[in-house]
Write a protein that holds these residues in place. Sequence first.
Motif, short mmCIF file in Angstrom:
data_model
loop_
_atom_site.label_atom_id
_atom_site.label_comp_id
_atom_site.label_asym_id
_atom_site.label_seq_id
_atom_site.Cartn_x
_atom_site.Cartn_y
_atom_site.Cartn_z
N GLU A 70 4.53 7.49 -3.59
CA GLU A 70 3.49 6.58 -3.31
C GLU A 70 4.20 5.16 -3.34
O GLU A 70 3.84 4.39 -2.41
CB GLU A 70 2.46 6.73 -4.29
N GLN A 71 5.02 4.62 -4.28
CA GLN A 71 5.47 3.50 -4.17
C GLN A 71 6.32 3.22 -2.86
O GLN A 71 6.38 2.31 -2.31
CB GLN A 71 6.49 3.52 -5.65
N ASP A 131 4.29 2.80 -0.06
CA ASP A 131 3.54 1.45 0.02
C ASP A 131 4.53 0.30 0.48
O ASP A 131 4.39 -0.75 1.03
CB ASP A 131 2.79 1.48 -1.29
N GLU A 132 5.69 0.47 -0.17
CA GLU A 132 6.76 -0.42 0.15
C GLU A 132 7.05 -0.50 1.52
O GLU A 132 7.48 -1.69 1.85
CB GLU A 132 8.25 0.14 -0.61
N TYR A 139 2.12 -1.19 5.22
CA TYR A 139 0.87 -1.72 4.70
C TYR A 139 -0.30 -0.81 5.43
O TYR A 139 -0.08 -0.60 6.55
CB TYR A 139 0.69 -3.19 5.09
N GLU A 170 -3.77 4.42 5.49
CA GLU A 170 -4.21 5.30 4.14
C GLU A 170 -4.22 6.66 4.50
O GLU A 170 -3.70 7.57 3.62
CB GLU A 170 -5.43 4.93 3.73
N LYS A 215 -0.71 8.33 4.76
CA LYS A 215 0.08 8.53 3.24
C LYS A 215 -0.71 9.55 2.33
O LYS A 215 -0.06 10.22 1.48
CB LYS A 215 0.00 7.02 2.58
#
Length: 779
Positions: A317-318, A321-322, A325, A328, A331
């Motif tokens: 998840e990190q 997100d990195e 943006y 949703e 992801k």
Amino acid sequence: MGPHKMKGRRFPLLPLRGLLVYPSMVLHLDVGRDKSVKALEKAMVDDNLILLCSQSEVNIEEPTQEDIFRIGTVAKVRQMLKLPNGTIRVLVEGMERAEIVEYLDNEEYYEVLAKEQPEEESDDPEVDALMRTVLTQFEHYINLSKKVTPETLAAVSDIEEPGRLADVITSHLSLKIKDKQEILETIEVRMRLEKLLDILNNEREVLELERKISQRVKKQMEKTQKEYYLREQMKAIQKELGEKEGRAGEVEELRAQLEEKNLPEKVREKTLKEIDRLEKMPASSAEGGVIRNYVDWLLSLPWSNKTEDDLDLTKAEQVLDEDHYGLEKPKERVLEYLAVQKLVKKLKGPILCLVGPPGVGKTSLARSIARSLGREFVRISLGGVRDEAEIRGHRRTYVGAMPGRIIQGMKTAGTLNPVFLLDEIDKMASDFRGDPSSALLEVLDPEQNNTFSDHFVEVPFDLSNVMFVTTANAVHNIPRPLLDRMEMLYIPGYTELEKLQIGTRYLLPKQKREHGLEPNQLQIGEEALLRTIREYTRESGVRNLEQQIAALCRKAAKKIVSEDQETLAIGPEEIKDYLGVPKFRYGVAELEDQIGTVTGLAWTEVGGETLVIEVTVVPGSGKLILTGKLGDVMKESAQAAFSYTRSKATELGIDSDFHEKNDIHIHIPEGAIPKDGPSAGITIATALISALTGRHVSKDVAMTGEITLRGRVLPIGGLKEKSLAAHRAGYKKILLPKDNERDLRDIPDSVKEDVAFVPVAHMDQVLEHALVEQQSGPH
């Protein structure tokens, strides 16, 4: 003694094992069995005569009457010699044939009554002829067989008695006891010679065959030895010259590589077979190169090499997100896949299809998926692929044959479970070279792709561990069966706020790095970025924005270098100085309420668009003129809107015969973008009614929806993209079909805060919201 005389004489019997004695033969025998020794002793005491009969089976120690042939040879014992090991060596001379009449009771040794069968004389000329033929055949036999010496022939030729000749020749042949016994039992001379002739013929044929076979074997042996010798010499020469270029060196190298690889059994066999073929190929053969290329491919494919999946959801998840943006849904889908993978251990690779306009980050999202899983990443572009062989490879027989892009991609990845991106799947075309999309069906079908067959590789390849991700701008260009096998993830585009965040977090730092600027050397505030987004870009993605930011960085770099400035800040007012005159006017297309002009919303492959639809009514003969680059569906919408207006003319306060006195011109400007799709019906109807009744249309309203002849509003697609376009252009109210209300949950909250969404079910409601003042009478 008298009565026995009739039946025959009494003889001690010596059974022979694996041996047969003919009359007139002299030979040594070794006697070891007790009974046989006693029989010999008895013979020596009496008259030196003993009966020699053969056993039918060699290995019987204590033969019974049944095991001993009835006819044997009476022999004279010439000499006896006791050997140190207890056996007795005897020299015997065969006298004549005798037939056992009766066995006598005797415990110590075999004793029999036997009747002698003397040779009969014969003057038959046929017998002489037979004798000659037998001799000739025997001569052939001696020539073919190396077991009999030529001297034997000379000795045999001197024998004149036909019976004895038959016996002597038979004794020299290497025959089975059974056959020899048959000759012994044949008392009649002529019959005996004929049988011997048969045997000689057979033996000669067998010997000739043996000779042929041995010659062939010898030749093969010689050839193999010669080849081996030459090969060794060649190796030695190459070693001396320090070369390994020869085919042998190449083959050795390939074999060594094969040993190192952990290939499945079938592939290993196939590779070995091809290497053997390569070895046998003459160096000059062109096919050698083809085989070499094929073996190289087989060895370089990842048949069993896998990377370990990193199934840490928090970390994944990190990573996502990195890199991105927003986004949703996509992801979330990737994290779901990871979670299931963690529980199931082996999941057939899902096939995700990321659909969205250019520049929204489809390709980079696929790259992030690979990074979050800890897998290799491969990308192939399918844009403009027309040839089936691009997917499935060429047959090896063609010059320059190669495997398809899928197998090439797997080689590049070097593992069995990469993330494999098939970019631009909607841009494939089919022509006379085949239909590549049909070839892709096998690749993207989880039920079939564990044995994907490439024409070049020929051995089935397992694609079931691959995670396929495809990208497309528009779904309607993807063939139906292919669409069936994929899971759609829509990325509709970004809102202004999202673009601002993406610009600040990702694009600006990236462009600064690429233009050699330190993070604090160039400052562009949020206001300035927002202005860039609004006045210099109009897109769903952020590609254009990135180009504008790159332009700012370039110009800033020039200024910093030429004016020797330490830092530079660009404010909203200065954007114009850097990027020139704004390309787009931000805000509503129309500055005031207009008659006969309505803003419609359209969906295109590059995202949502706002379209201004104009209608003007001029005196004429009732023609309906449509201009602007319109597709068939759009034209039909215009016709439907026109018919609806005619049917409602009286209610709306319009002359019922307006269509006979006037020409109506419907025009959709917006450059030369082809416009098609069922979403402009209510827009055209509103513009038409506005023009005919002289009522103004609110400048803040944009609308989308299809119309029926009775005025019902039908649902449309692409609501999110259209809403974003209206929001970009600054509209405050959007009219949408009632049936599309459920799609509102996909629309970002930031858009909902700025724009009022009004669901409408009938044209009356549309007019209520869109038209400003009450009608001013017929127009």
